[in-house]
Design a protein around this motif. Structure first.
Motif, PDB file in Angstrom:
ATOM      1  N   GLY A 135       0.847  -1.187   0.000  1.00 48.36           N
ATOM      2  CA  GLY A 135       0.000   0.000   0.000  1.00 48.36           C
ATOM      3  C   GLY A 135       0.877   1.228   0.000  1.00 48.36           C
ATOM      4  O   GLY A 135       1.984   1.222   0.558  1.00 48.36           O
ATOM      5  N   TYR A 136       0.347   2.251  -0.591  1.00 47.26           N
ATOM      6  CA  TYR A 136       1.133   3.460  -0.832  1.00 47.26           C
ATOM      7  C   TYR A 136       1.482   4.208   0.450  1.00 47.26           C
ATOM      8  O   TYR A 136       2.497   4.877   0.528  1.00 47.26           O
ATOM      9  N   GLY A 137       0.628   4.046   1.462  1.00 44.15           N
ATOM     10  CA  GLY A 137       0.843   4.857   2.669  1.00 44.15           C
ATOM     11  C   GLY A 137       1.545   4.124   3.795  1.00 44.15           C
ATOM     12  O   GLY A 137       1.571   4.584   4.933  1.00 44.15           O
ATOM     13  N   ARG A 138       2.140   2.958   3.478  1.00 44.17           N
ATOM     14  CA  ARG A 138       2.678   2.119   4.552  1.00 44.17           C
ATOM     15  C   ARG A 138       4.100   2.503   4.937  1.00 44.17           C
ATOM     16  O   ARG A 138       4.854   3.058   4.149  1.00 44.17           O
ATOM     17  N   SER A 139       4.476   2.140   6.162  1.00 44.33           N
ATOM     18  CA  SER A 139       5.789   2.496   6.696  1.00 44.33           C
ATOM     19  C   SER A 139       6.820   1.425   6.339  1.00 44.33           C
ATOM     20  O   SER A 139       6.466   0.336   5.899  1.00 44.33           O
ATOM     21  N   PRO A 140       8.102   1.719   6.578  1.00 47.23           N
ATOM     22  CA  PRO A 140       9.146   0.741   6.264  1.00 47.23           C
ATOM     23  C   PRO A 140       9.004  -0.574   7.044  1.00 47.23           C
ATOM     24  O   PRO A 140       9.535  -1.589   6.628  1.00 47.23           O
ATOM     25  N   ARG A 141       8.245  -0.558   8.182  1.00 47.90           N
ATOM     26  CA  ARG A 141       8.125  -1.830   8.918  1.00 47.90           C
ATOM     27  C   ARG A 141       7.531  -2.910   8.026  1.00 47.90           C
ATOM     28  O   ARG A 141       7.849  -4.078   8.126  1.00 47.90           O
ATOM     29  N   GLU A 167     -11.925   5.509  -1.031  1.00 45.45           N
ATOM     30  CA  GLU A 167     -11.646   6.895  -0.671  1.00 45.45           C
ATOM     31  C   GLU A 167     -10.451   6.927   0.275  1.00 45.45           C
ATOM     32  O   GLU A 167     -10.372   6.113   1.193  1.00 45.45           O
ATOM     33  N   ILE A 168      -9.511   7.839   0.013  1.00 44.47           N
ATOM     34  CA  ILE A 168      -8.397   8.052   0.949  1.00 44.47           C
ATOM     35  C   ILE A 168      -8.261   9.552   1.156  1.00 44.47           C
ATOM     36  O   ILE A 168      -8.148  10.303   0.178  1.00 44.47           O
ATOM     37  N   GLY A 169      -8.310   9.974   2.390  1.00 42.52           N
ATOM     38  CA  GLY A 169      -8.199  11.406   2.689  1.00 42.52           C
ATOM     39  C   GLY A 169      -9.234  12.225   1.946  1.00 42.52           C
ATOM     40  O   GLY A 169      -8.949  13.354   1.521  1.00 42.52           O
ATOM     41  N   GLY A 170     -10.430  11.672   1.743  1.00 44.91           N
ATOM     42  CA  GLY A 170     -11.504  12.413   1.080  1.00 44.91           C
ATOM     43  C   GLY A 170     -11.424  12.358  -0.432  1.00 44.91           C
ATOM     44  O   GLY A 170     -12.292  12.896  -1.118  1.00 44.91           O
ATOM     45  N   GLU A 171     -10.402  11.700  -0.998  1.00 40.57           N
ATOM     46  CA  GLU A 171     -10.229  11.631  -2.458  1.00 40.57           C
ATOM     47  C   GLU A 171     -10.641  10.255  -2.960  1.00 40.57           C
ATOM     48  O   GLU A 171     -10.335   9.245  -2.340  1.00 40.57           O
ATOM     49  N   SER A 172     -11.309  10.238  -4.143  1.00 38.05           N
ATOM     50  CA  SER A 172     -11.795   8.942  -4.619  1.00 38.05           C
ATOM     51  C   SER A 172     -11.193   8.504  -5.957  1.00 38.05           C
ATOM     52  O   SER A 172     -11.513   7.424  -6.439  1.00 38.05           O
ATOM     53  N   THR A 173     -10.313   9.317  -6.563  1.00 40.02           N
ATOM     54  CA  THR A 173      -9.625   8.837  -7.778  1.00 40.02           C
ATOM     55  C   THR A 173      -8.242   8.313  -7.361  1.00 40.02           C
ATOM     56  O   THR A 173      -7.708   8.728  -6.327  1.00 40.02           O
ATOM     57  N   ASP A 174      -7.653   7.443  -8.201  1.00 39.15           N
ATOM     58  CA  ASP A 174      -6.330   6.882  -7.876  1.00 39.15           C
ATOM     59  C   ASP A 174      -5.297   7.984  -7.670  1.00 39.15           C
ATOM     60  O   ASP A 174      -4.530   7.979  -6.700  1.00 39.15           O
ATOM     61  N   ASP A 175      -5.294   8.942  -8.623  1.00 37.69           N
ATOM     62  CA  ASP A 175      -4.320  10.045  -8.512  1.00 37.69           C
ATOM     63  C   ASP A 175      -4.557  10.883  -7.265  1.00 37.69           C
ATOM     64  O   ASP A 175      -3.626  11.251  -6.557  1.00 37.69           O
ATOM     65  N   ARG A 214      -3.302   9.191  -4.145  1.00 34.29           N
ATOM     66  CA  ARG A 214      -1.832   9.261  -4.045  1.00 34.29           C
ATOM     67  C   ARG A 214      -1.391  10.653  -3.644  1.00 34.29           C
ATOM     68  O   ARG A 214      -0.517  10.820  -2.786  1.00 34.29           O
ATOM     69  N   GLU A 215      -1.998  11.635  -4.289  1.00 33.42           N
ATOM     70  CA  GLU A 215      -1.613  13.019  -3.956  1.00 33.42           C
ATOM     71  C   GLU A 215      -1.919  13.338  -2.498  1.00 33.42           C
ATOM     72  O   GLU A 215      -1.116  13.966  -1.813  1.00 33.42           O
ATOM     73  N   ALA A 216      -3.092  12.903  -2.047  1.00 32.65           N
ATOM     74  CA  ALA A 216      -3.467  13.166  -0.646  1.00 32.65           C
ATOM     75  C   ALA A 216      -2.466  12.492   0.295  1.00 32.65           C
ATOM     76  O   ALA A 216      -2.055  13.066   1.319  1.00 32.65           O
ATOM     77  N   THR A 217      -2.031  11.279  -0.068  1.00 29.62           N
ATOM     78  CA  THR A 217      -1.071  10.553   0.770  1.00 29.62           C
ATOM     79  C   THR A 217       0.281  11.275   0.772  1.00 29.62           C
ATOM     80  O   THR A 217       0.887  11.474   1.837  1.00 29.62           O
ATOM     81  N   ASP A 218       0.737  11.679  -0.418  1.00 27.35           N
ATOM     82  CA  ASP A 218       2.014  12.410  -0.509  1.00 27.35           C
ATOM     83  C   ASP A 218       1.966  13.683   0.326  1.00 27.35           C
ATOM     84  O   ASP A 218       2.914  14.012   1.045  1.00 27.35           O
ATOM     85  N   SER A 219       0.858  14.388   0.198  1.00 25.85           N
ATOM     86  CA  SER A 219       0.755  15.666   0.888  1.00 25.85           C
ATOM     87  C   SER A 219       0.723  15.470   2.413  1.00 25.85           C
ATOM     88  O   SER A 219       1.375  16.206   3.161  1.00 25.85           O
ATOM     89  N   ALA A 220       0.006  14.443   2.867  1.00 25.73           N
ATOM     90  CA  ALA A 220      -0.019  14.177   4.317  1.00 25.73           C
ATOM     91  C   ALA A 220       1.361  13.734   4.804  1.00 25.73           C
ATOM     92  O   ALA A 220       1.806  14.118   5.890  1.00 25.73           O
ATOM     93  N   THR A 222      -1.379  12.089   9.102  1.00 22.36           N
ATOM     94  CA  THR A 222      -1.945  10.800   8.706  1.00 22.36           C
ATOM     95  C   THR A 222      -3.335  10.999   8.116  1.00 22.36           C
ATOM     96  O   THR A 222      -3.947  12.063   8.288  1.00 22.36           O
ATOM     97  N   LEU A 223      -3.835   9.962   7.445  1.00 25.33           N
ATOM     98  CA  LEU A 223      -5.142  10.024   6.785  1.00 25.33           C
ATOM     99  C   LEU A 223      -5.968   8.776   7.088  1.00 25.33           C
ATOM    100  O   LEU A 223      -5.418   7.738   7.453  1.00 25.33           O
ATOM    101  N   GLY A 224      -7.265   8.920   6.870  1.00 23.29           N
ATOM    102  CA  GLY A 224      -8.170   7.771   6.916  1.00 23.29           C
ATOM    103  C   GLY A 224      -8.779   7.563   5.548  1.00 23.29           C
ATOM    104  O   GLY A 224      -8.280   8.098   4.551  1.00 23.29           O
ATOM    105  N   GLY A 225      -9.873   6.827   5.504  1.00 26.10           N
ATOM    106  CA  GLY A 225     -10.509   6.580   4.211  1.00 26.10           C
ATOM    107  C   GLY A 225     -11.663   5.607   4.326  1.00 26.10           C
ATOM    108  O   GLY A 225     -12.124   5.291   5.427  1.00 26.10           O
ATOM    109  N   ILE A 226     -12.112   5.149   3.168  1.00 23.93           N
ATOM    110  CA  ILE A 226     -13.256   4.229   3.117  1.00 23.93           C
ATOM    111  C   ILE A 226     -12.896   3.042   2.231  1.00 23.93           C
ATOM    112  O   ILE A 226     -12.287   3.228   1.171  1.00 23.93           O
ATOM    113  N   VAL A 227     -13.235   1.835   2.678  1.00 26.21           N
ATOM    114  CA  VAL A 227     -13.025   0.654   1.839  1.00 26.21           C
ATOM    115  C   VAL A 227     -14.371   0.014   1.523  1.00 26.21           C
ATOM    116  O   VAL A 227     -15.339   0.185   2.272  1.00 26.21           O
TER     117      VAL A 227
END
Ligand SMILES: Cc1cc2nc3c(=O)[nH]c(=O)nc-3n(C[C@H](O)[C@H](O)[C@H](O)COP(=O)(O)O)c2cc1C
Length: 364
Positions: free
Chosen positions: A44-50, A167-175, A178-184, A190-195
């Motif tokens: 996943g795009y928002g995951r840590s090195p662990r 939805e991630i960080g209120g955004e529902s398109t792939d781009d 990603r942008e919301a994740t980069d910006s956070a 950190t961000l939340g979302g919907i699955v």
């Protein structure tokens, strides 16, 4: 006979364990399929090195022989590779020798949004680590392993289950996600979302309206709400239904018993109606922050900043895999309640007989 699940294990202990009971004998399980889901959970795009640190892999220690279930408790073990750095800190018995590695210093700075404070008070822990080790979402790995087994069972009944982030960080398109994740990440936030999880191929008639604990919608909500950080669940059009009129809210029935719409998400009165099952779960932003929130040092009572630990920016893609596993497990349980069977052949025969019984009315 119904499916049971007990999981155990601490985040930095030797391993996580899942014991699955009630599986029919003769079900084929593939190690690769379980490992693939474990791996999906870590990506996943928002995951840590662990997550890159630990490439999860399952070991089965009971209930399986030559790739087929024995009809006895199935024990799945997922090792914590990082445990080697915590041998002193997570030693089950009084540790010997000079303190070394991680987890040596007691944690006294509870993080808002985590189990830290409530757990320390509830169980009387001075070291908050005693609460956070189990409350951490690391043990979702055990649930994902159990979910992969449930998916194997559902697979022989032609049911497939699939989860994805919507939805991630209120955004529902792939781009946008990603942008919301980069910006956070840039803001050290950190961000939340919907699955969304969709299950196809389930016949009508799983679950029951006889008692509220039997309702499959309630059981799916419980299964999803039990996952860390999930704060809302909806079935079908869920909350949006509350804002519509009745003529716009239900699913009209065509000959062959097909529906024109699926606003109910495949569930009416807690029973599957043959349409795809659609459920969604809302995840709050992850509470371990690189920019810590205000807290109190429990050892002094003085104001302090919460513990900063390496954390993900968001784990919505991971939640999609965990939610998929949770839905699969509950659906497998409902399917076994309906079709039963000590041996997988019995389950299949009951499934076939049921589909034949309803075939003159339910034409698919
Ligand atoms: C797959 C997954 C991964 C998670 N990863 C993290 C994380 O890296 N950092 C964090 O602070 N919380 C993470 N969480 C959320 C916390 O575990 C959760 O918020 C906390 O245990 C408190 O429980 P609650 O949010 O249900 O109240 C994750 C949750 C899930 C489902």
């Amino acid at each position: 006979m119904t499916l049971g699940l007990v999981t155990a294990g601490e985040s930095h202990g030797p391993a996580l364990v899942a014991v699955v009971t009630g599986l029919p004998a003769g079900l084929r399980l593939e190690k690769d399929a379980i490992d693939a889901d474990l791996r999906r959970r870590q990506q996943g795009y928002g995951r840590s090195p662990r997550q890159q640190l630990e490439s999860d892999e399952v070991t089965v220690i009971t209930g399986l022989r030559h790739g087929r279930t024995l009809g006895t408790p199935l024990t799945l073990v997922v090792g914590n590779r990082d445990h080697e750095n915590w041998l002193w800190g997570m030693s089950p018995f009084e540790p010997e020798g000079v303190p070394s590695g991680k987890g040596v210093k007691p944690v006294t700075l509870p993080r808002p949004g985590h189990a830290d404070l409530a757990g320390a008070l509830k169980y009387g822990h001075d070291d908050v680590r005693n609460a956070l080790e189990r409350a951490s979402a690391r043990h979702t790995a055990a649930h994902v392993a159990a979910g992969a087994v449930a998916k194997a069972l559902l697979g022989v009944l032609d049911v497939s289950v699939s989860g994805r982030p919507v939805e991630i960080g209120g955004e529902s398109t792939d781009d946008g996600m990603r942008e919301a994740t980069d910006s956070a990440r840039k803001d050290r936030d950190t961000l939340g979302g919907i699955v969304e999880v969709v299950a196809t191929g389930a016949p009508p008639g799983l679950g029951s309206y006889a008692e509220k604990r039997d309702r499959l919608d309630a059981r799916l909500a419980f299964a999803l709400m039990g996952i860390q950080a999930v704060k809302g669940v909806e079935v079908g059009d869920g909350f949006a239904l509350a804002r519509r009129r009745g003529t716009e809210a239900h699913d009209e029935i065509d000959p062959g018993l097909e529906r024109r719409t699926n606003r109910a998400g495949g569930l009416e009165a807690g029973v599957t109606n043959g349409e795809p099952i659609v459920v969604r779960a809302a995840m709050k932003p992850l509470p371990t922050l690189m920019r810590p929130l205000d807290s109190v040092d429990l050892s002094t009572g003085e104001p302090a900043q919460a513990l900063v630990e390496r954390s993900d920016v968001q784990a919505v893609e991971a939640l999609a895999v965990v939610a998929e596993a949770a839905v699969a497990f509950e659906l497998a349980r409902a399917a076994l309640e309906k079709f039963g069977g000590d041996a997988i052949g019995d389950t299949l025969a009951a499934h076939r007989a049921y589909l034949e019984r309803i075939a003159d009315r339910w034409q698919r």
